[in-house]
Design an enzyme around this catalytic site. Sequence first.
Site, PDB file in Angstrom:
ATOM      1  N   ASP A 165       0.842  -1.198   0.000  1.00 40.82           N
ATOM      2  CA  ASP A 165       0.000   0.000   0.000  1.00 40.82           C
ATOM      3  C   ASP A 165       0.880   1.252   0.000  1.00 40.82           C
ATOM      4  O   ASP A 165       1.985   1.222  -0.533  1.00 40.82           O
ATOM      5  CB  ASP A 165      -0.933  -0.058   1.230  1.00 40.82           C
ATOM      6  CG  ASP A 165      -2.264   0.642   0.993  1.00 40.82           C
ATOM      7  OD1 ASP A 165      -2.257   1.837   0.714  1.00 40.82           O
ATOM      8  OD2 ASP A 165      -3.311  -0.027   1.093  1.00 40.82           O
ATOM      9  N   HIS A 169      -3.738   6.175   3.320  1.00 44.78           N
ATOM     10  CA  HIS A 169      -4.404   4.945   2.877  1.00 44.78           C
ATOM     11  C   HIS A 169      -3.763   3.683   3.461  1.00 44.78           C
ATOM     12  O   HIS A 169      -4.454   2.804   3.979  1.00 44.78           O
ATOM     13  CB  HIS A 169      -4.362   4.928   1.349  1.00 44.78           C
ATOM     14  CG  HIS A 169      -5.221   3.900   0.707  1.00 44.78           C
ATOM     15  ND1 HIS A 169      -4.781   2.619   0.450  1.00 44.78           N
ATOM     16  CD2 HIS A 169      -6.487   3.949   0.251  1.00 44.78           C
ATOM     17  CE1 HIS A 169      -5.750   1.946  -0.143  1.00 44.78           C
ATOM     18  NE2 HIS A 169      -6.795   2.727  -0.270  1.00 44.78           N
ATOM     19  N   SER A 228     -11.068  -0.950  -0.786  1.00 46.05           N
ATOM     20  CA  SER A 228      -9.821  -0.830  -0.021  1.00 46.05           C
ATOM     21  C   SER A 228     -10.055  -1.126   1.448  1.00 46.05           C
ATOM     22  O   SER A 228      -9.156  -1.595   2.139  1.00 46.05           O
ATOM     23  CB  SER A 228      -9.296   0.606  -0.091  1.00 46.05           C
ATOM     24  OG  SER A 228      -8.534   0.801  -1.224  1.00 46.05           O
TER      25      SER A 228
END
Length: 762
Positions: free
Chosen positions: A142, A217, A547
């Site tokens: 990620d 994220h 996600s």
Amino acid sequence: MTKLITTVLTLLLLRYGAISEAAASTTKHYIVYMGDHSYPDSNSVITSNHGLLASVTGSIGQAEEAAIHHYSKSFRGFSAILTPEQAQQLRDSESVISVFESRISKLHTTHSWEFLGVDAIPQYNHFTEIESKSDVIVGVLDSGIWPESESFNDKGLGPVPKRFKGECVAGDQFTVKNCNRKIIGARFYSKGFEAEYGPLESFNRTIFRSPRDSDGHGTHTASTVAGSVVNNVSLSGMASGTARGGMPNARLAIYKPCWFVVCSDADLLVAFDDAIHDGVDIISVSLGAAPTSFFTDVYSIGSFHAFKKGILVSAGGGNGGLPGTAIHPAPWILAVAASTIDREFYSNVHLGNSKILKGYAINPLEMDNYYGIISATDAAASGVPLRNASFCYKNTLDHDLIKGKIVVCLGEAVTSDIRSDKGIVVRDGGGVGMILIDPTIGNDFGFQYVIPTTLLDPKEAELLREYLTTEKEPTARIYPTRTTTLNTIRAPKMAVFSSMGPNIITPDIIKPDITAPGVNISAAWSPVGIEFTGDRSVDFNVLSGTSMSCPHASAVAAIIKSHHPSWSPSAIKSAIMTTATVMDNSWRPIKKNPNGTRTTPFDYGSGHINPVAALDPGLVYDFGVSDIISFLCSTGASSAQIQNLTETPFVTCNNPPIPTYDLNYPSIGVAKMNGNVSVLRTATYYGNGPTVFKAAFKNPPGVRVVVEPHELKFQKSGEKMSFRVHFMPYKTSNGSFVFGSMTWSNGIHKVRSPIGVNVTSI
Ligand SMILES: *[C@@H]1O[C@H](CO)[C@@H](O)[C@H](O)[C@H]1NC(C)=O
Ligand SMILES: *[C@@H]1O[C@H](CO)[C@@H](O)[C@H](O)[C@H]1NC(C)=O
Ligand SMILES: *[C@@H]1O[C@H](CO)[C@@H](O)[C@H](O)[C@H]1NC(C)=O
Ligand SMILES: *[C@@H]1O[C@H](CO)[C@@H](O)[C@H](O)[C@H]1NC(C)=O
Ligand SMILES: *[C@@H]1O[C@H](CO)[C@@H](O)[C@H](O)[C@H]1NC(C)=O
Ligand SMILES: *[C@@H]1O[C@H](CO)[C@@H](O)[C@H](O)[C@H]1NC(C)=O
Ligand SMILES: *[C@@H]1O[C@H](CO)[C@@H](O)[C@H](O)[C@H]1NC(C)=O
Ligand SMILES: *[C@@H]1O[C@H](CO)[C@@H](O)[C@H](O)[C@H]1NC(C)=O
Ligand SMILES: *[C@@H]1O[C@H](CO)[C@@H](O)[C@H](O)[C@H]1NC(C)=O
């Protein structure tokens, strides 16, 4: 490439994700994939790669210059800047399996961003009751990690598992001290990205050349998988509670191939190579791109090598929202859809006539008073078509008219219209608040705004319209968010953005595989990642996307792995899929947002993930590398491709091949049912003592289903039994799939497989 052009490119990438060509140059960044290798070490692979590359570039020196990455640990290959002719020459080389352009993947969150407002994640509180060993390692690919987040404290964790071979790679504001017994490894990759888009520094954004996360994220997904328990999390006084990951005692190995919400294929493939070699147990990838073929898709390639080493890859199923947009089609990947939880966030609008409109938003901003309210169409700047103004796009509003007012804006198409930008437009024009009317997206999407903003559904919007047309001087006040967790909210519902099947590469494999919570998920965040948080620095954030659902499934896979260390990736996958539920909390079928439409396995695969049941599924549908070879044969792959992907010598495909639908998959799909079809499955029993399973069916409309044998009698755990499911269609299905299910039950376990068939003739 000049800085200016690069900057423009990034914005487009970030906002629309539509740019895939770096520049109109003749050379491109290619990945040259060569499958397994038997070289003794990485250096000899690299030397040999340079040799091969020199055969097309002319010299070893030029080869070294062209090469960007070498894949040398878990499989062989490299990436390099090449002309299309050179790429073709390499393609023709004996030792090469595939040569493809390095593309860009998006993190799965571009459609939905919310704001802070942390609360316990109630749906997974029962995890605390599950004892699980703490030596499971989850690799997260990620945007990196914010190591100081409380979610990554390592209280109570034992030493780093000895078998872990990873490293803590230092860099910008990241030292080996930032790793601990929770974050046991951290690496980062930028060469591929920079080869395609220029130096990271040219983007004029906060970057760390290290595993540190400037975006948020990666911190969010990692803490969703394995965040430690953090009590009394409270944000802006809005909500307080406990934040925790799905498996708080799992370890994290962090791989950062993503920058500015995009990831280069070439970098991703090194991350896979490293993660497999480092010895992780589960890989979680909240990323993806539309697949082309199994041999030119870095996810298929990377996760195949993981599968071979016993590592399950759990991946976000995509935010495409429409039929045929499901990504991660390979049967050896767990593809996760997104659905809601039983919690809602309200940010209501109080009108001057004392009516209250129910608005949906996570809005921490206090509005001190009532303000005038104006529809954007009444505030169009001169010469701007009303339609353009209604969406509150840049340079469409008359600043004199919106100054000090709350502006009512419309949302346009889902993919190209960035809702959070509207807040900036209104603020920059002097507006004090925004009401968004957004019929196309319902309330699964949330963006974060720089001014008080809330979203009205069409019914409430109609009340607002009446008020605006009847009242000469309409006023309103937007209230900050209240969080409600009510058993009365029907959940789960499929998120409007969640990608749907059919599987566009192998339609016999139903995709996505499973659904998990992916709407308004609270987890840790990077305090410098303010791009999507209305410019506010936060430690926790609430987000939506596949996600967010992917790390939930990754956590469940990790828990199963800790209970059943010897289980293969496909056994873990089977346990997750056959125990999933297709009913919501009101015991009615799961619906799809925004309008409560009916759903099928193309929305949620086998259903909504059920972590407790998945630990003890009763029966497991297992498959291994040899089954994948038969499967690839049936998809028409050449034996040379298969041989090189699987390192299995002398692959000869059966002629005719074993049908694709006979892969021992936990769901059953037949994309071309041309008269009677019989599907083979083999179940492995895990339980105590002798038992008998009986089958029950929900027939797909127009199809009779019979199983043979109709009982499975097992004597002991580990025993396998095969059965055939006979499909006898008596009505064609009009060009679409029809659905049903098969459930084996022994009174304790219910082992359910969805069925999807396309009856083309009878
Ligand atoms: C790939 O397949 C070709 C053709 O079968 C073979 O000659 C070559 O050695 C293989 N490459 C590797 C790396 O196994
Ligand atoms: C870089 O960003 C800063 C802050 O956003 C801005 O003030 C500055 O003008 C930008 N520089 C360039 C070269 O774009
Ligand atoms: C939780 O945090 C709030 C504010 O940060 C504090 O006032 C309160 O005492 C804390 N409660 C507990 C139980 O620690
Ligand atoms: C998710 O949060 C958004 C606010 O950003 C809210 O509008 C919406 O109602 C929430 N959705 C669900 C299903 O709770
Ligand atoms: C209005 O929007 C359309 C497309 O949505 C665009 O082509 C046109 O240039 C816009 N006009 C103005 C004056 O902004
Ligand atoms: C949901 O219903 C509204 C109002 O009928 C309609 O405008 C919208 O297109 C529908 N959305 C979807 C995804 O079907
Ligand atoms: C399909 O199977 C049914 C039941 O065994 C049988 O009666 C029928 O003849 C079969 N149809 C074909 C075309 O073989
Ligand atoms: C296919 O369409 C026909 C005519 O519209 C309808 O009668 C039939 O029920 C449909 N079949 C299925 C399986 O939906
Ligand atoms: C079902 O099969 C028919 C005939 O091959 C094909 O045209 C149709 O696209 C298929 N439907 C789906 C949803 O794949």
